[in-house]
Every structure is written in C-alpha cells, then in structure tokens.
Design a protein around this motif. Sequence first.
Motif, mmCIF file in Angstrom:
data_model
loop_
_atom_site.group_PDB
_atom_site.id
_atom_site.type_symbol
_atom_site.label_atom_id
_atom_site.label_comp_id
_atom_site.label_asym_id
_atom_site.label_seq_id
_atom_site.Cartn_x
_atom_site.Cartn_y
_atom_site.Cartn_z
ATOM 1 N N ALA A 1 30.355 37.270 39.909
ATOM 2 C CA ALA A 1 30.781 36.873 38.241
ATOM 3 C C ALA A 1 29.274 36.944 37.549
ATOM 4 C CB ALA A 1 31.513 35.326 38.459
ATOM 5 N N ARG A 2 28.325 36.050 38.074
ATOM 6 C CA ARG A 2 27.154 35.972 38.018
ATOM 7 C C ARG A 2 25.911 35.678 38.925
ATOM 8 N NH1 ARG A 2 27.759 29.807 35.288
ATOM 9 N NH2 ARG A 2 25.657 30.666 34.015
ATOM 10 N N LYS B 1 26.844 44.173 50.665
ATOM 11 C CA LYS B 1 27.873 45.498 49.387
ATOM 12 C C LYS B 1 29.281 44.525 49.341
ATOM 13 C CE LYS B 1 29.155 47.744 53.823
ATOM 14 N NZ LYS B 1 29.065 48.778 54.916
ATOM 15 N N ASN C 1 30.945 43.118 45.811
ATOM 16 C CA ASN C 1 30.193 44.353 44.505
ATOM 17 C C ASN C 1 30.713 43.849 42.693
ATOM 18 O OD1 ASN C 1 32.551 45.142 45.115
ATOM 19 N ND2 ASN C 1 32.503 46.823 45.181
ATOM 20 N N ASP C 2 31.374 42.492 43.207
ATOM 21 C CA ASP C 2 31.802 42.450 41.756
ATOM 22 C C ASP C 2 31.740 40.780 41.405
ATOM 23 O OD1 ASP C 2 33.290 42.716 39.126
ATOM 24 O OD2 ASP C 2 34.940 42.510 40.056
#
Length: 169
Positions: free
Chosen positions: A54-55, A48, A51-52
């Motif tokens: 790049a790929r 968790k 959560n952000d």
Amino acid sequence: KKDGGGKTKSIRVVKTWKTSAGFVIKQIQEISSAGSGLKVTEQITLPKELNDVARVGINMELAGSLDHLEYFGVGPHESVPDRPIGRVGKYSSTVADQLVDYIKPQENGGHVDVRWFSVTDAKGKGLRFEFDKPKMITVSPVRSTDLADATHNVYVKRSGNTVVTIDTA
C-alpha cells in the motif's frame, strides 16, 4: 565517512526488518551534512513477494510545539495519489487544521506532489524538508494507528506531538 580533516562527513545506518509473515526488508539510511542542514538518503529494498504494498515511506514524531505547516504542493485541501484535487502552490496551516474530522476515523490530511514543507513553532523555528522529487506527505496531531483504532471521531486521541509521514511509493 571522514573528510580530509578527520571530521565525520556522513553516517550510514543499515537496518534489516522482519515482518510478522517472515519477509525481510532492508533499509539503508545515509545522513550527511549539507550546508546548514542535513541530507538524508533512504533506500528500502522489498522482497519480490511484496510487489503490491500500500505504501513505502518514513514516519516520525516531532515536538508538538512544531504546530505550523507550510508546504509547496497540491492544496489547500487534502489529496491522495489517485485523487490529486487542487492546485500546486504554497500553502500554510496549523498542524491541528490538517486533521479532517471524519465521523468514521481514517487517515486524512495528506498532500501529494509536495516539493518541500516546513514545520515550525510560534517563533518560526523548526525543520524544513526538501525532496529530490515530489512526494506525498501527511502532517497531523494524530498517529495513524490511533485513527485506525478509533471507532468514532469522538474517540480520536491527539498524540501531543506533530506526526509526519513521508510516502515515496
């Protein structure tokens, strides 16, 4: 898994990766026969805290003799998810022509909304990839790490292989 005749029907590979920051990423890959080909199902579970990213996707290197690309997706020029410029259609190119010669090297040559693609040799032999839903692909003669390390386009080194990246997120 075995079928009724005792033949292997599928193989399941489970791998846990640990990042340099200590995050654990789980990968499950299931490979099964599908007609005259293989079906590969990938599942990646991110913690968790990530959560952000790049790929998320897979990267592989194939023989450099697989130097012809054909795909059905957005083209004919490179595109990325936030700039899907082009039309959906069937396109054909050499792998070498996918490399965009930016003076300041950066990842390039990607195509979004790709439904399938193939990489073949001069005799038309090779691999075909079909997706359950459109994906972004990059097929290049150069590794992403080599592009990132080069400070100018004159320092970009071709790998000698066909480098394939399939992004799912």
